[in-house]
Design a protein around this motif. Structure first.
Motif, PDB file in Angstrom:
ATOM      1  N   ASN A 307       7.764  -9.415   2.631  1.00 49.52           N
ATOM      2  CA  ASN A 307       7.158 -10.194   3.986  1.00 49.52           C
ATOM      3  C   ASN A 307       7.377  -8.678   4.938  1.00 49.52           C
ATOM      4  N   GLY A 308       6.623  -7.567   4.462  1.00 47.59           N
ATOM      5  CA  GLY A 308       6.481  -6.373   5.254  1.00 47.59           C
ATOM      6  C   GLY A 308       7.513  -5.590   5.162  1.00 47.59           C
ATOM      7  N   THR A 309       8.634  -5.714   4.556  1.00 49.39           N
ATOM      8  CA  THR A 309       9.811  -4.809   4.696  1.00 49.39           C
ATOM      9  C   THR A 309      10.370  -4.732   3.457  1.00 49.39           C
ATOM     10  N   TYR A 310      11.265  -3.718   3.181  1.00 54.95           N
ATOM     11  CA  TYR A 310      12.192  -3.484   1.999  1.00 54.95           C
ATOM     12  C   TYR A 310      12.986  -4.681   1.684  1.00 54.95           C
ATOM     13  N   ARG A 391      18.390   2.389  16.003  1.00 55.81           N
ATOM     14  CA  ARG A 391      17.225   2.524  14.822  1.00 55.81           C
ATOM     15  C   ARG A 391      17.060   1.533  13.959  1.00 55.81           C
ATOM     16  N   ALA A 392      18.464   0.962  13.537  1.00 57.03           N
ATOM     17  CA  ALA A 392      18.360  -0.130  12.594  1.00 57.03           C
ATOM     18  C   ALA A 392      17.571  -1.421  13.151  1.00 57.03           C
ATOM     19  N   SER A 393      17.895  -1.702  14.367  1.00 57.66           N
ATOM     20  CA  SER A 393      17.315  -3.058  14.868  1.00 57.66           C
ATOM     21  C   SER A 393      16.001  -2.990  15.283  1.00 57.66           C
ATOM     22  N   VAL A 394      15.371  -1.689  15.307  1.00 54.63           N
ATOM     23  CA  VAL A 394      13.960  -1.348  15.322  1.00 54.63           C
ATOM     24  C   VAL A 394      13.125  -1.789  14.050  1.00 54.63           C
ATOM     25  N   ASN A 395      13.864  -1.615  12.915  1.00 55.70           N
ATOM     26  CA  ASN A 395      13.191  -1.690  11.727  1.00 55.70           C
ATOM     27  C   ASN A 395      13.826  -2.996  11.114  1.00 55.70           C
ATOM     28  N   ASP A 396      13.933  -4.142  11.457  1.00 54.98           N
ATOM     29  CA  ASP A 396      14.360  -5.334  11.018  1.00 54.98           C
ATOM     30  C   ASP A 396      14.053  -5.512   9.676  1.00 54.98           C
ATOM     31  N   ILE A 397      14.868  -5.958   8.926  1.00 54.31           N
ATOM     32  CA  ILE A 397      14.597  -6.149   7.380  1.00 54.31           C
ATOM     33  C   ILE A 397      14.498  -7.760   7.267  1.00 54.31           C
ATOM     34  N   ALA A 403      18.469 -12.548   4.009  1.00 51.38           N
ATOM     35  CA  ALA A 403      17.809 -11.718   4.949  1.00 51.38           C
ATOM     36  C   ALA A 403      17.046 -12.428   6.164  1.00 51.38           C
ATOM     37  N   GLY A 404      16.916 -12.122   7.259  1.00 53.07           N
ATOM     38  CA  GLY A 404      16.217 -12.789   8.287  1.00 53.07           C
ATOM     39  C   GLY A 404      16.021 -12.084   9.795  1.00 53.07           C
TER      40      GLY A 404
END
Length: 419
Positions: A307-310, A391-397, A403-404
Motif C-alpha cells: 500500500n505504498g508504505t512499510y 515526523r511520524a504523522s507525515v509518514n503514515d503507515i 494499520a490504517g
C-alpha cells in the motif's frame, strides 16, 4: 493520541516480553527446599521497622519513600508477610527471549553491503546512503544486557559503562554483555562505522551510556532497572546534559518502581524510548514500560512495502482500539514506528548479527531523537517528543494488521524519519 508539547516548525531481538512468576524468573525457579533467594520490596510507615529489617537482610536498593529491596528465601518472605507493620512484595522480573532462541544470522566480520542496513536507509529516507551523521552532545543511555564497549563500531562513543545488577551501588566501568542484545541495540542507535568498514547507527556522534540492568540470561529485576532510570535522570541534571533512555525490554505487567522512575526521569528532562513489545497482532498488548504515558512506545516495521508504505510486523504489539484515531497519548498506546525486522547490527563478540523485534525498532527511534536534539539543543524532551510525533504523522503507515490512515493501534502516528 495528543502531541506532547510544542512542535518544531519544520518527529527487541525478536523477543517475547513477558512477566515470569513474580520474583522468580523462568531461568531461576525456586529450589525444591525453598532456600532459593529472590528479590523483595519492603516498606513501612515506621522507619524504625525498616531499620531493623535492613540490618537483618541487607539492602539491595533503597528507594526512600517507596521502601527498599533485598534478597530472601520463601520462608523468610512468608515470615515478613505476617508482620502487620510491614508491606512486603516480590519484585517483578522483566525478561527477554528470542522467538528462535538464536539470532537469524551471525557474522564474524562485516557482511557485504551492510554498512548502512535497510533500517538505517529507511529512516534516513535514502536508499543510496553509505554513512550517517549527527547526535553530537546527546547521550543515549542503553539499559539492557550490557554492551561490548570494545566493539570497533562503538568504542569511540562510550562515555559511561555501569552495572546496576550488583545492588547497593552500581559498579563503574563494568557493563559486560555476554548475551548480545544490548550490543545490538546500541549499534542501531549510534554505531559509528568503526574504521570505515563497520556498521552505522542512526546517530553515530552521540555518546553511549551503557547501563547493564539485565543478567547474562536476558532477565532482570525491576528495581535494578528503576535505579538505572533514576540515575540517568540525576546524571542529566548533574552534568547539565541531554539524555535519551532506550529500553528494549519489558513485561506484560506494570511495576510501580519502574513507573515512578520513568516519571522521575521525564520530569528531569530525559526522553524515554521503549519497545512496544512482541505480543502482536493482538490489540491491547503493549508491554511495560513502553505502555507508560511518559515513555514513547515504538512499533516494529518490516522491510516490505505494501500500500505504498512499510508494513508493521505481525509480532509487534498493538495498542487499544478504544484510543485509535484520537492523537492522544494514553496508557497502552503505540506512539511511533521504526525498522525492527531482520535488523543488522553489532554483536557482543565483536562481530555482527541479524535479529528482529520491537527491541530493534526502539533504538532506531532513540537514535533519531538524539539526532533531532543535537540539531536543536535548546529544545526540551517534550519538544523532541513532539517532533518525533510530527515526523511520524507525515509518514503514515498503511500496511500491516490493524494499520490504517491516521493514528492507528499498529503504527501509532506513523514512521518518524530523519527527513
Amino acid at each position: 493520541m495528543k502531541r506532547s508539547g510544542k512542535i518544531f516548525t519544520t518527529a527487541m531481538l525478536a523477543v517475547t516480553l513477558m512477566m515470569p512468576a513474580i520474583g522468580v524468573s523462568a531461568n531461576r525457579g525456586n529450589a525444591a527446599d525453598g532456600n532459593e533467594k529472590f528479590r523483595v520490596l519492603v516498606d513501612s510507615a515506621n522507619q524504625n521497622n525498616l531499620k531493623n529489617v535492613k540490618e537483618q537482610y541487607g539492602v539491595h536498593w533503597d528507594f526512600a519513600g517507596e521502601g527498599f529491596t533485598t534478597n530472601m528465601n520463601e520462608k523468610q518472605f512468608n515470615a515478613l508477610q505476617n508482620n502487620k507493620n510491614l508491606t512486603v512484595e516480590k519484585v517483578p522480573e522483566l525478561e527477554i527471549a528470542t522467538a528462535t532462541n538464536k539470532p537469524e544470522a551471525l557474522y564474524n566480520a562485516m557482511a557485504a553491503s551492510q554498512s548502512t542496513p535497510w533500517g538505517i536507509k529507511a529512516i534516513y529516507n535514502n536508499s543510496n546512503l553509505t554513512s550517517t551523521s549527527g547526535g553530537a552532545g546527546i547521550n543515549i543511555a542503553v539499559l539492557d544486557t550490557g554492551v561490548n564497549t570494545n566493539h570497533p563500531d562503538l568504542s569511540n562513543n562510550v562515555e559511561q559503562c555501569k552495572d546496576f545488577t550488583v545492588g547497593t551501588n552500581f559498579t563503574d566501568n563494568s557493563c559486560t554483555d555476554r548475551q548480545g542484545h544490548g550490543t545490538h541495540v546500541a549499534g542501531s542507535a549510534l554505531a559509528n562505522g568503526g574504521t570505515g568498514s563497520g556498521v552505522y547507527g542512526v546517530a553515530p556522534e552521540a555518546d553511549l551510556w551503557a547501563y547493564k540492568v539485565l543478567g547474562d540470561d536476558g532477565s532482570g529485576y525491576a528495581d535494578d532497572i528503576a535505579e538505572a532510570i533514576r540515575h540517568a535522570g540525576d546524571q542529566a541534571t548533574a552534568l547539565n546534559t541531554k539524555v535519551v533512555i532506550n529500553m528494549s525490554l519489558g513485561s506484560s505487567g506494570e511495576s510501580s518502581l519502574i513507573t515512578n522512575a520513568v516519571d522521575y526521569a521525564y520530569d528531569k528532562g530525559v526522553l524515554i524510548i521503549a519497545a512496544a513489545g512482541n505480543s502482536g497482532p493482538k490489540p491491547g498488548s503493549i508491554g511495560y514500560p513502553g505502555a507508560l504515558v511518559n515513555a514513547v512506545a515504538v512499533a516494529a516495521l518490516e522491510n516490505t512495502i505494501q500500500n505504498g508504505t512499510y508494513r508493521v510486523a505481525d509480532f509487534s504489539s498493538r495498542g487499544h482500539k478504544r484510543t485509535a484515531g484520537d492523537y492522544v497519548i494514553q496508557k497502552g498506546d503505540v506512539e511511533i514506528s521504526a525498522p525492527g525486522a531482520a535488523v543488522y547490527s553489532t554483536w557482543f563478540d565483536g562481530g555482527y548479527a541479524t535479529i528482529s523485534g520491537t527491541s530493534m525498532a526502539s533504538p532506531h527511534a532513540a537514535g533519531l531523537a538524539a539526532k533531532i536534539w543535537a540539531q536543536s539543543p535548546a529544545a526540551s524532551n517534550v519538544d523532541v517528543r513532539g517532533e518525533l510525533q510530527t515526523r511520524a504523522s507525515v509518514n503514515d503507515i498503511l500496511s500491516g494488521n490493524s494499520a490504517g490512515s491516521g493514528d492507528d493501534i499498529a503504527s501509532g502516528f506513523g514512521f518518524a524519519k530523519v527527513q
